[in-house]
Design a protein around this motif. Structure first.
Motif, PDB file in Angstrom:
ATOM      1  N   LEU A 330     -82.495  28.629-147.007  1.00  0.00           N
ATOM      2  CA  LEU A 330     -82.093  28.022-148.022  1.00  0.00           C
ATOM      3  C   LEU A 330     -81.951  26.546-148.137  1.00  0.00           C
ATOM      4  CD1 LEU A 330     -82.569  28.832-151.401  1.00  0.00           C
ATOM      5  CD2 LEU A 330     -79.580  29.228-151.000  1.00  0.00           C
ATOM      6  N   GLU A 331     -82.474  26.112-148.619  1.00  0.00           N
ATOM      7  CA  GLU A 331     -82.932  24.005-148.488  1.00  0.00           C
ATOM      8  C   GLU A 331     -81.718  23.950-150.048  1.00  0.00           C
ATOM      9  OE1 GLU A 331     -86.340  21.378-148.204  1.00  0.00           O
ATOM     10  OE2 GLU A 331     -85.774  21.599-149.824  1.00  0.00           O
ATOM     11  N   ALA A 332     -82.712  24.462-151.323  1.00  0.00           N
ATOM     12  CA  ALA A 332     -82.419  23.816-152.261  1.00  0.00           C
ATOM     13  C   ALA A 332     -82.562  24.619-153.100  1.00  0.00           C
ATOM     14  CB  ALA A 332     -82.642  22.036-153.016  1.00  0.00           C
ATOM     15  N   VAL A 333     -82.230  24.582-154.468  1.00  0.00           N
ATOM     16  CA  VAL A 333     -82.728  24.849-155.830  1.00  0.00           C
ATOM     17  C   VAL A 333     -82.591  23.967-156.799  1.00  0.00           C
ATOM     18  CG1 VAL A 333     -81.845  26.804-157.951  1.00  0.00           C
ATOM     19  CG2 VAL A 333     -80.869  26.929-155.815  1.00  0.00           C
ATOM     20  N   TYR A 344     -79.105  20.913-147.614  1.00  0.00           N
ATOM     21  CA  TYR A 344     -79.851  20.327-145.992  1.00  0.00           C
ATOM     22  C   TYR A 344     -80.684  19.226-146.713  1.00  0.00           C
ATOM     23  CZ  TYR A 344     -82.315  23.911-144.756  1.00  0.00           C
ATOM     24  OH  TYR A 344     -83.312  24.487-145.367  1.00  0.00           O
ATOM     25  N   PRO A 345     -81.186  18.522-146.439  1.00  0.00           N
ATOM     26  CA  PRO A 345     -82.107  17.223-146.480  1.00  0.00           C
ATOM     27  C   PRO A 345     -83.072  18.285-145.867  1.00  0.00           C
ATOM     28  CG  PRO A 345     -80.625  16.035-145.153  1.00  0.00           C
ATOM     29  CD  PRO A 345     -79.466  17.333-145.412  1.00  0.00           C
ATOM     30  N   ARG A 346     -84.982  17.962-146.746  1.00  0.00           N
ATOM     31  CA  ARG A 346     -86.050  18.381-146.027  1.00  0.00           C
ATOM     32  C   ARG A 346     -85.971  17.691-144.259  1.00  0.00           C
ATOM     33  NH1 ARG A 346     -90.439  19.829-149.682  1.00  0.00           N
ATOM     34  NH2 ARG A 346     -88.827  20.780-150.396  1.00  0.00           N
ATOM     35  N   LEU A 347     -85.787  16.567-144.145  1.00  0.00           N
ATOM     36  CA  LEU A 347     -85.662  15.889-143.077  1.00  0.00           C
ATOM     37  C   LEU A 347     -84.253  15.299-142.629  1.00  0.00           C
ATOM     38  CD1 LEU A 347     -89.196  13.889-143.969  1.00  0.00           C
ATOM     39  CD2 LEU A 347     -89.300  15.520-142.908  1.00  0.00           C
ATOM     40  N   ASN A 350     -83.152  11.576-143.189  1.00  0.00           N
ATOM     41  CA  ASN A 350     -83.572  11.248-144.666  1.00  0.00           C
ATOM     42  C   ASN A 350     -82.177  11.301-144.762  1.00  0.00           C
ATOM     43  OD1 ASN A 350     -83.592  10.980-147.337  1.00  0.00           O
ATOM     44  ND2 ASN A 350     -85.281  13.002-146.798  1.00  0.00           N
ATOM     45  N   THR A 351     -82.389   9.726-145.656  1.00  0.00           N
ATOM     46  CA  THR A 351     -80.488   8.802-146.661  1.00  0.00           C
ATOM     47  C   THR A 351     -80.510   9.440-147.664  1.00  0.00           C
ATOM     48  OG1 THR A 351     -82.347   6.614-146.782  1.00  0.00           O
ATOM     49  CG2 THR A 351     -81.060   6.867-144.940  1.00  0.00           C
ATOM     50  N   VAL A 352     -81.151  10.408-148.424  1.00  0.00           N
ATOM     51  CA  VAL A 352     -81.106  10.291-149.869  1.00  0.00           C
ATOM     52  C   VAL A 352     -79.991  10.685-150.329  1.00  0.00           C
ATOM     53  CG1 VAL A 352     -81.572  12.139-151.557  1.00  0.00           C
ATOM     54  CG2 VAL A 352     -83.460  11.068-150.622  1.00  0.00           C
ATOM     55  N   PRO A 353     -78.730  10.239-151.341  1.00  0.00           N
ATOM     56  CA  PRO A 353     -77.917  11.014-151.396  1.00  0.00           C
ATOM     57  C   PRO A 353     -77.129  12.406-151.543  1.00  0.00           C
ATOM     58  CG  PRO A 353     -78.384   9.548-152.666  1.00  0.00           C
ATOM     59  CD  PRO A 353     -79.477   9.364-151.802  1.00  0.00           C
ATOM     60  N   ILE A 354     -77.939  13.240-151.178  1.00  0.00           N
ATOM     61  CA  ILE A 354     -77.290  14.697-151.024  1.00  0.00           C
ATOM     62  C   ILE A 354     -75.931  14.962-151.387  1.00  0.00           C
ATOM     63  CG2 ILE A 354     -79.626  15.386-150.783  1.00  0.00           C
ATOM     64  CD1 ILE A 354     -78.360  16.416-148.204  1.00  0.00           C
ATOM     65  N   GLU A 355     -75.399  14.158-150.775  1.00  0.00           N
ATOM     66  CA  GLU A 355     -73.801  14.961-151.391  1.00  0.00           C
ATOM     67  C   GLU A 355     -72.761  14.514-152.186  1.00  0.00           C
ATOM     68  OE1 GLU A 355     -73.887  10.398-150.224  1.00  0.00           O
ATOM     69  OE2 GLU A 355     -74.792  12.268-149.367  1.00  0.00           O
ATOM     70  N   GLU A 356     -73.929  13.442-153.305  1.00  0.00           N
ATOM     71  CA  GLU A 356     -73.574  13.447-154.298  1.00  0.00           C
ATOM     72  C   GLU A 356     -73.687  14.198-155.415  1.00  0.00           C
ATOM     73  OE1 GLU A 356     -75.035  10.264-156.689  1.00  0.00           O
ATOM     74  OE2 GLU A 356     -73.972   8.517-154.529  1.00  0.00           O
ATOM     75  N   LEU A 357     -74.999  15.795-154.902  1.00  0.00           N
ATOM     76  CA  LEU A 357     -75.143  17.323-155.361  1.00  0.00           C
ATOM     77  C   LEU A 357     -74.441  17.797-154.746  1.00  0.00           C
ATOM     78  CD1 LEU A 357     -79.543  16.524-155.112  1.00  0.00           C
ATOM     79  CD2 LEU A 357     -77.558  15.719-157.157  1.00  0.00           C
ATOM     80  N   ASP A 373     -86.784  28.420-165.186  1.00  0.00           N
ATOM     81  CA  ASP A 373     -87.671  27.228-164.788  1.00  0.00           C
ATOM     82  C   ASP A 373     -87.444  27.238-163.993  1.00  0.00           C
ATOM     83  OD1 ASP A 373     -85.343  26.517-165.899  1.00  0.00           O
ATOM     84  OD2 ASP A 373     -85.657  24.533-166.792  1.00  0.00           O
ATOM     85  N   LEU A 374     -86.143  28.212-162.876  1.00  0.00           N
ATOM     86  CA  LEU A 374     -85.821  27.607-161.940  1.00  0.00           C
ATOM     87  C   LEU A 374     -86.758  27.243-160.242  1.00  0.00           C
ATOM     88  CD1 LEU A 374     -81.929  28.033-162.102  1.00  0.00           C
ATOM     89  CD2 LEU A 374     -82.945  25.953-161.948  1.00  0.00           C
ATOM     90  N   ILE A 375     -86.804  27.121-159.706  1.00  0.00           N
ATOM     91  CA  ILE A 375     -87.804  27.455-158.395  1.00  0.00           C
ATOM     92  C   ILE A 375     -86.933  27.177-157.215  1.00  0.00           C
ATOM     93  CG2 ILE A 375     -89.177  26.896-156.473  1.00  0.00           C
ATOM     94  CD1 ILE A 375     -90.859  26.097-159.023  1.00  0.00           C
ATOM     95  N   ARG A 376     -86.333  28.058-155.969  1.00  0.00           N
ATOM     96  CA  ARG A 376     -85.688  28.534-154.010  1.00  0.00           C
ATOM     97  C   ARG A 376     -86.879  27.645-153.062  1.00  0.00           C
ATOM     98  NH1 ARG A 376     -84.865  32.466-157.209  1.00  0.00           N
ATOM     99  NH2 ARG A 376     -85.021  33.508-155.916  1.00  0.00           N
ATOM    100  N   SER A 377     -86.373  26.800-152.439  1.00  0.00           N
ATOM    101  CA  SER A 377     -87.228  26.847-151.497  1.00  0.00           C
ATOM    102  C   SER A 377     -86.133  26.847-150.467  1.00  0.00           C
ATOM    103  CB  SER A 377     -87.237  25.250-151.607  1.00  0.00           C
ATOM    104  OG  SER A 377     -86.173  24.457-151.285  1.00  0.00           O
ATOM    105  N   TRP A 378     -87.164  27.437-149.180  1.00  0.00           N
ATOM    106  CA  TRP A 378     -86.291  27.043-148.083  1.00  0.00           C
ATOM    107  C   TRP A 378     -87.605  26.090-146.815  1.00  0.00           C
ATOM    108  CZ3 TRP A 378     -87.139  31.040-151.667  1.00  0.00           C
ATOM    109  CH2 TRP A 378     -85.887  32.101-151.846  1.00  0.00           C
ATOM    110  N   SER A 379     -86.987  26.389-145.901  1.00  0.00           N
ATOM    111  CA  SER A 379     -87.247  24.883-145.200  1.00  0.00           C
ATOM    112  C   SER A 379     -86.234  25.530-143.646  1.00  0.00           C
ATOM    113  CB  SER A 379     -86.992  23.430-145.557  1.00  0.00           C
ATOM    114  OG  SER A 379     -86.289  23.199-145.479  1.00  0.00           O
ATOM    115  N   CYS A 380     -87.164  24.203-143.122  1.00  0.00           N
ATOM    116  CA  CYS A 380     -86.443  23.894-141.197  1.00  0.00           C
ATOM    117  C   CYS A 380     -85.204  23.462-141.336  1.00  0.00           C
ATOM    118  CB  CYS A 380     -87.671  23.490-140.654  1.00  0.00           C
ATOM    119  SG  CYS A 380     -89.190  23.869-140.646  1.00  0.00           S
TER     120      CYS A 380
END
Length: 898
Positions: A330-333, A344-347, A350-357, A373-380
């Motif tokens: 599970l990557e994100a909602v 975790y970031p998909r790549l 990746n320098t996106v500040p996801i720590e703020e989320l 209206d929510l979607i869940r994503s799973w990635s590597c």
């Protein structure tokens, strides 16, 4: 994976609102849109009739029209298209990066081959409904519904389908030089069952390039030629990725864009009633998901080809967990405004500040009907076995001509410091269950070699007969990026360690594609010494569903021979002995046929081509020489390619000399112009430069070409000093459309270009690569068969216009650093390790026997430096690096995938 109504295990629905913080957003790097269409999901199936149209071999599938002549009067534009789309200088940032509202959202627009200094840009963000006219007459009541344009001439009937051909309108493009729109004219050139063919006009290019001043609004990559057909939607999207309904403008979505993919996945674009407000929000949430728009500011954090699986709270999409789909984390909602929570970031990197989320918690995975209206994503994520690679052939004690047997061996390098879990599965060509599986843990910087492993020998065997003949192909799964090489050996005996008469190393295949190319088709083509040349292809289907392939053999005379085959799920098709494969007509002047091969498939497949010299005139005559090479995926075709060697009459062993040739293939229905530059290996001036035109679906062969044959001697500083008949260097090719090709190195018995071929090796022409490169094999004085020893040495070409300092690291099979040297390669020059004293003086992994075995990594000091590297392997009759050559092979270095 993106399947609308797909089958699969239904996971718990996610819900729960969450706070999200905004913060500094990294500028998106040179990436494009987001998602791998796994096993054909969510992408519109290829329309064969439309593809034929694009190939210049038929009429439009439906509702077509002749090409539109350019209008005598063109509406004024705010800027030239060239100025609007030229690359930015310096680091891109918000407000001036061209893909804010383009590459991943609407699709990609390519200004075409005549704009060589430009890169693909965004599709125009909106089209004005009120501006639409045809033949100078305004069209009234124009609106968009159901993915189609609707309207009528004043007092006339509705315009339907092909009636829209020739309509023009204003299109608004977000220019790169300023955060503002510029207006250009757009035109509908054709309509088909797949959509509309829109073109954009550039007034600055009208006079000198004629029709080229009208460019398709959607780029059609080689693996998806149908992608020029776009769909209109009654909506507009701003630079922050926010969707709004519109009755004044419409959005044009290319088939490969996030908007179009979300529409195909079931998140429709025609929701315009109050009760469909949730559908509109879910549509926007889908684009955030596909583009990894974590902060909801329109920037994306992914790239083309990244695998994800998604599920929403309305049941439109459910998870797909079939056998060929890795178990993802599970990557994100996602909500319409970006990520609700992120694990975790998909790549990686990746320098996106996801720590703020916030991190996703159990409550985020719980059903919540109040949040449809929510979607869940799973990635590597960490631990996912997402690394998938393939080798087209597995052979164990498989009979060959002349009493030889064929055997497979696999070498897997782990170029990362952490342990890698690797699973090697051997599959039957007929599909069905696996023949056997070997699971290994490779330490950081370590190597697994299947040679001698009893588990590998036992695949498809029984305890009393490990050498039972077996044939199939190989799939690799790993939790980390690895570099894998497959070795095929022809052995004089029926045991895994019998003497090897021939060996052939090839990298595993990493890019399944719906369109693949091979530079050669050869049938009974005469060769010196009474031999004949033959080619064969093996096509592998990694998917859990049957694949239908179209095999196209393009003849040297421009003819086309084609047929269809089905490849079972996780099975393979082999052209060896196939009656249609052998039915290509001979050329009028010779008994035999040359050409090249194109494979089109409704599922992503991989394939390998084998070229063989046979001592006879039949397809099953005894093999004297062979070479394997993976087919080129459509995405690997490029406008800039290189070959590591140009060789003419360069001394080898005894009376043998080295020669090279190349073939460049044109997979387009348009003529292609290429420029061939032969560089020296040192810093001297280029040896030669010439241009060639390649007809549609044609090829340029350097064999017998007068310009290729007249390249001057290397001269002072070269390896062939003082002999006007000898020349050595390397080759760079530029083209005005993406091309592919192959470089062949031959050892000939004699000093003439017609002397008999003793050994040969084919390698694909490669695009420049940046970052670290890895070779799976470093060997020095390692015993081979019948008193031979094995040696390897890289050749590294610097394609950059400045010197390239590169570290060469040699590591042992257990991950220890054996040695390291640093070399500076001059601009447009090459470094050959075989003649480097530092390479020869490297320490031994087995000091008592003066031999070494391991792997090699090349690390440029500047990660953007463009390099090309090849590892040359020789088996020699002696224990020194200059002993006579008995066998020769070359394998390209590859970049470990992120």
């Amino acid at each position: 994976m993106q399947h609308g109504g797909s089958k699969g295990r239904r996971a718990p629905r996610l819900g729960g609102a969450a706070d999200r913080r905004t913060g500094a957003r990294r500028a998106a790097a040179d990436v494009s849109l987001c998602i791998l269409v796994a096993t054909g999901a969510a992408c519109t199936a290829v329309d064969a009739d439309v593809e034929e149209t694009l190939a210049g071999r038929g009429g439009l599938a439906a509702w077509s029209s002749d090409p539109i002549e350019e209008a005598a009067t063109i509406a004024a534009s705010d800027a030239s298209l060239r100025e609007c789309t030229k690359p930015r200088v310096g680091k891109p940032g918000k407000g001036n990066y061209r893909s804010h509202n383009g590459t991943g959202l609407h699709g990609r627009w390519d200004p075409g081959p005549h704009y060589g200094d430009l890169e693909p840009s965004e599709v125009p963000r909106r089209f004005d409904l009120a501006s639409i006219t045809k033949d100078g007459r305004p069209i009234d009541d124009v609106h968009v519904s159901g993915g189609k344009l609707h309207g009528r001439f004043r007092g006339g009937p509705d315009l339907v389908d092909g009636d829209w051909v020739g309509a023009v309108m204003d299109a608004h493009l977000l220019c790169t030089y300023a955060n503002e729109e510029s207006r250009f004219q757009a035109r509908i050139d054709a309509v088909s069952s797949s959509g509309y063919l829109f073109k954009i006009h550039d007034p600055a290019r009208r006079d000198d390039l004629g029709g080229a001043s009208w460019r398709p609004a959607c780029t059609a990559p080689l693996d998806a030629p149908e992608a020029v057909w776009a769909t209109p939607f009654a909506e507009v999207w701003d630079e922050n990725g926010i969707r709004r309904d519109s009755s004044a403008s419409f959005t044009l979505a290319c088939p490969m864009s996030a908007i179009a993919k979300c529409d195909r996945m079931g998140y429709g674009g025609d929701a315009d009633t109050e009760r469909d407000a949730d559908a509109r929000l879910l549509r926007q949430a889908c684009t955030r998901t596909l583009r990894a728009d974590y902060l909801g500011d329109g920037e994306f954090g992914t790239r083309d080809g990244v695998l994800i699986d998604i599920e929403d709270n309305r049941g439109i999409q459910v998870r797909e967990q079939e056998g060929d789909v890795p178990l993802l984390d599970l990557e994100a909602v996602w909500s319409p405004t970006g990520a609700v929570c992120v694990n975790y970031p998909r790549l990686s990197g990746n320098t996106v500040p996801i720590e703020e989320l916030k991190k996703c918690e159990d409550v985020d995975a719980a059903p919540d009907p109040s949040r449809p209206d929510l979607i869940r994503s799973w990635s590597c994520g960490p631990g996912s076995t997402c690394e998938r690679q393939y080798s087209s052939v597995f052979v164990k004690n498989w009979p060959a001509s002349g009493g030889l047997t064929q055997w497979s061996n696999v070498i897997v390098v782990n170029p990362s410091p952490a342990e890698a879990a690797v699973e090697l599965t051997v599959l039957s060509s007929g599909g069905g269950g696996p023949l056997g599986t070997v699971t290994v843990a490779i330490p950081g910087y370590g190597v697994y070699n299947s040679f001698g492993d009893p588990r590998w020998r036992g695949i498809d065997g029984v305890p009393t007969d490990e050498s039972r003949p077996s044939y199939g192909w190989i799939a690799l799964a790993s939790d980390r990026p690895v570099v894998a090489t497959h070795r095929t050996a022809l052995r004089a005996g029926s045991t895994w360690n019998a003497p090897a008469r021939l060996v052939e190393d090839e990298p595993f295949l990493t890019e399944p594609s719906r369109r693949l190319f091979a530079s050669y088709y050869l049938k009974r083509w005469p060769e010196a010494g009474g031999k004949t040349l033959w080619s064969n292809v093996v096509v592998n289907n990694p998917a859990a569903r049957q694949a239908t392939i179209q095999v196209r053999i393009h003849g040297a005379d421009g003819g086309l021979h084609e047929f269809h085959r089905t490849v079972p799920a996780r099975g393979a098709w082999n052209s060896h002995g196939d009656t249609d494969w052998l039915a290509v007509p001979d050329v009028p002047t010779k008994v035999g046929a040359p050409g090249w091969v194109e494979i089109r498939s409704d599922e992503p497949v991989v394939a390998t081509s084998r070229i063989v010299h046979r001592s006879g005139s039949t397809y099953d005559a005894p093999v004297t020489l062979l070479d394997d090479m993976g087919l080129t995926g459509a995405r690997s075709a490029a406008r800039r390619l290189a070959a590591s060697a140009f060789l003419r009459n360069v001394p080898a062993t005894g009376t043998m000399t080295q020669w090279s040739s190349l073939i460049v293939n044109n997979p387009h229905p348009e003529q292609v112009t290429i420029t061939v530059t032969v560089h020296r290996n040192d810093e001297g001036p280029d040896l030669a430069r010439f241009t060639k035109t390649i007809p549609p679906f044609g090829a340029f062969s350097a064999d017998g070409d007068p310009d290729w044959a007249s390249v001057p001697a290397t001269g002072s500083g070269g390896r062939s000093t003082g002999d006007g008949g000898r020349s050595a260097g390397w080759v760079e090719i530029s083209a005005d459309l993406p091309v592919f090709g192959v470089s062949r190195v031959m050892l000939r018995e004699g000093a003439a270009p017609s002397s008999p071929v003793v050994l040969f090796n084919d390698e694909p022409l490669a695009a420049p690569s940046s970052g670290s490169l890895v070779s799976g094999l470093y060997i020095k004085n390692v015993p081979g068969a019948e008193g031979l020893t094995q040696w390897s040495a890289p050749v590294v070409n610097n394609l950059s216009a400045e010197p390239a300092t590169t570290r060469v690291r040699i590591l042992t099979t257990d991950g220890s650093l054996l040695g390291e040297i640093e070399r500076t390669i001059p601009a447009k020059s090459a470094w050959d390790a075989a003649s480097d004293p530092g390479w020869q003086a490297l320490p031994h992994s087995e000091a008592a026997h003066l031999r070494s075995i391991g792997w090699v990594e090349l690390i440029p000091s500047r990660p953007w430096t463009a390099l090309l590297a090849t590892n040359r392997l020789t088996q020699r009759r002696g224990t020194t690096g200059d002993a006579p050559i008995a066998l020769y092979d070359a394998t390209p270095f590859v970049r470990a995938r992120d």
